[in-house]
Design a protein around this motif. Structure first.
Motif, short mmCIF file in Angstrom:
data_model
loop_
_atom_site.label_atom_id
_atom_site.label_comp_id
_atom_site.label_asym_id
_atom_site.label_seq_id
_atom_site.Cartn_x
_atom_site.Cartn_y
_atom_site.Cartn_z
N VAL A 52 0.86 -1.18 0.00
CA VAL A 52 0.00 0.00 0.00
C VAL A 52 0.90 1.22 0.00
CG1 VAL A 52 -1.77 1.26 1.28
CG2 VAL A 52 -1.76 -1.23 1.31
N TYR A 53 0.67 2.09 -0.95
CA TYR A 53 1.44 3.33 -1.01
C TYR A 53 0.69 4.41 -0.24
CZ TYR A 53 4.30 1.07 -4.49
OH TYR A 53 5.15 0.21 -5.13
N VAL A 54 1.41 5.11 0.62
CA VAL A 54 0.83 6.18 1.42
C VAL A 54 1.67 7.44 1.23
CG1 VAL A 54 -0.16 4.61 3.15
CG2 VAL A 54 2.13 5.53 3.50
N SER A 55 1.07 8.56 1.55
CA SER A 55 1.82 9.82 1.47
C SER A 55 2.77 9.92 2.66
CB SER A 55 0.84 11.00 1.50
OG SER A 55 0.22 11.09 2.77
N ALA A 56 3.69 10.83 2.58
CA ALA A 56 4.63 11.06 3.69
C ALA A 56 3.86 11.45 4.95
CB ALA A 56 5.64 12.14 3.31
N GLU A 57 2.82 12.26 4.78
CA GLU A 57 2.01 12.68 5.92
C GLU A 57 1.27 11.51 6.56
OE1 GLU A 57 -1.45 15.92 7.10
OE2 GLU A 57 -0.90 15.66 5.00
N GLU A 58 0.72 10.62 5.73
CA GLU A 58 0.03 9.44 6.26
C GLU A 58 1.00 8.52 7.00
OE1 GLU A 58 -3.56 8.98 2.97
OE2 GLU A 58 -1.53 8.25 2.48
N LEU A 59 2.19 8.37 6.48
CA LEU A 59 3.20 7.55 7.14
C LEU A 59 3.61 8.17 8.47
CD1 LEU A 59 4.97 5.05 7.10
CD2 LEU A 59 6.66 6.37 5.80
N MET A 60 3.77 9.48 8.51
CA MET A 60 4.10 10.16 9.77
C MET A 60 2.97 10.01 10.78
SD MET A 60 7.16 11.18 9.58
CE MET A 60 7.26 12.23 11.00
N ASP A 61 1.72 10.10 10.31
CA ASP A 61 0.57 9.91 11.20
C ASP A 61 0.55 8.50 11.78
OD1 ASP A 61 -0.27 12.51 10.72
OD2 ASP A 61 -1.84 11.93 9.29
N LEU A 62 0.85 7.53 10.94
CA LEU A 62 0.88 6.14 11.40
C LEU A 62 1.99 5.94 12.43
CD1 LEU A 62 -0.18 3.25 11.19
CD2 LEU A 62 1.29 2.95 9.18
N GLU A 63 3.16 6.49 12.16
CA GLU A 63 4.27 6.38 13.10
C GLU A 63 3.96 7.12 14.40
OE1 GLU A 63 7.84 4.99 14.58
OE2 GLU A 63 6.67 4.35 12.84
N HIS A 64 3.33 8.28 14.30
CA HIS A 64 2.94 9.03 15.50
C HIS A 64 1.96 8.21 16.33
CE1 HIS A 64 0.43 11.95 17.76
NE2 HIS A 64 1.63 12.41 18.08
N THR A 65 1.01 7.57 15.66
CA THR A 65 0.04 6.72 16.36
C THR A 65 0.75 5.58 17.08
OG1 THR A 65 -1.69 7.25 14.77
CG2 THR A 65 -1.96 5.21 16.02
N ARG A 66 1.73 4.97 16.42
CA ARG A 66 2.50 3.89 17.05
C ARG A 66 3.19 4.38 18.32
NH1 ARG A 66 7.42 1.86 17.62
NH2 ARG A 66 8.42 3.58 16.52
N LEU A 67 3.77 5.59 18.25
CA LEU A 67 4.47 6.15 19.41
C LEU A 67 3.49 6.53 20.52
CD1 LEU A 67 7.15 8.26 17.52
CD2 LEU A 67 7.48 6.09 18.75
N VAL A 68 2.33 7.03 20.18
CA VAL A 68 1.31 7.36 21.18
C VAL A 68 0.84 6.08 21.87
CG1 VAL A 68 -1.08 8.16 21.49
CG2 VAL A 68 0.53 9.52 20.12
N LEU A 69 0.59 5.04 21.11
CA LEU A 69 0.17 3.77 21.70
C LEU A 69 1.23 3.25 22.67
CD1 LEU A 69 -1.40 2.02 18.59
CD2 LEU A 69 -2.60 2.78 20.64
N ARG A 70 2.48 3.42 22.31
CA ARG A 70 3.57 2.96 23.18
C ARG A 70 3.73 3.85 24.40
NH1 ARG A 70 9.76 1.62 21.34
NH2 ARG A 70 10.47 1.00 23.39
N GLY A 71 3.82 5.16 24.17
CA GLY A 71 4.11 6.08 25.26
C GLY A 71 2.95 6.32 26.21
N GLU A 72 1.76 6.46 25.68
CA GLU A 72 0.61 6.82 26.51
C GLU A 72 -0.24 5.63 26.94
OE1 GLU A 72 -1.68 9.98 24.77
OE2 GLU A 72 0.13 11.10 24.22
N HIS A 73 -0.12 4.52 26.23
CA HIS A 73 -1.00 3.38 26.52
C HIS A 73 -0.24 2.10 26.82
CE1 HIS A 73 -4.35 5.88 25.30
NE2 HIS A 73 -3.64 6.21 24.22
N GLY A 74 1.10 2.15 26.76
CA GLY A 74 1.91 0.99 27.08
C GLY A 74 1.77 -0.17 26.10
N LEU A 75 1.39 0.13 24.85
CA LEU A 75 1.20 -0.90 23.83
C LEU A 75 2.33 -0.82 22.80
CD1 LEU A 75 -2.62 -0.42 23.27
CD2 LEU A 75 -1.51 -2.35 24.41
N ALA A 76 3.25 -1.77 22.85
CA ALA A 76 4.35 -1.80 21.90
C ALA A 76 3.93 -2.64 20.70
CB ALA A 76 5.60 -2.36 22.55
#
Length: 110
Positions: A52-76
């Motif tokens: 799946v091809y995504v824009s740079a912004e969509e990829l950054m949003d996905l990575e940000h979501t991953r970091l939020v899940l890890r940092g704020e919710h303890g989900l790695a």
């Protein structure tokens, strides 16, 4: 022309217990009956792959979501797991709500 056949018993021809029987879904189309709620596959080896091809912004949003899940919710979790979860949620909503689903509304620009 083939000879007439008697109806098969309800259990005949099923590949496994709970095999698909048809019942109308929210959109009026037939969908498998007795199917468990849609669940993502989670953390396991996957043999199927799509690109799946995504824009740079969509990829950054996905990575940000991953970091939020890890940092704020303890989900790695990895990005693939997030995508599989999101797909499961959207497809379950489509099956349940049909025309009113978020996927149909977004694809129609509403």
């Amino acid at each position: 022309m083939s000879p007439a056949r008697a109806p098969a018993p309800a259990s005949a021809g099923r590949a496994h217990p709970g095999a698909a029987e048809e019942q109308p879904g929210a959109n009026g189309r037939a969908r498998p009956r007795g199917r468990a709620p849609r669940r993502p596959s989670g953390r396991e080896r996957h043999d199927e792959k799509i690109t799946v091809y995504v824009s740079a912004e969509e990829l950054m949003d996905l990575e940000h979501t991953r970091l939020v899940l890890r940092g704020e919710h303890g989900l790695a979790v990895d990005r693939g797991r997030i995508v599989r979860e999101a797909i499961a949620v959207v497809l379950a909503d489509l099956e349940q709500r049909g025309e009113a689903s978020i996927l149909v509304r977004r694809l129609r620009g509403r």
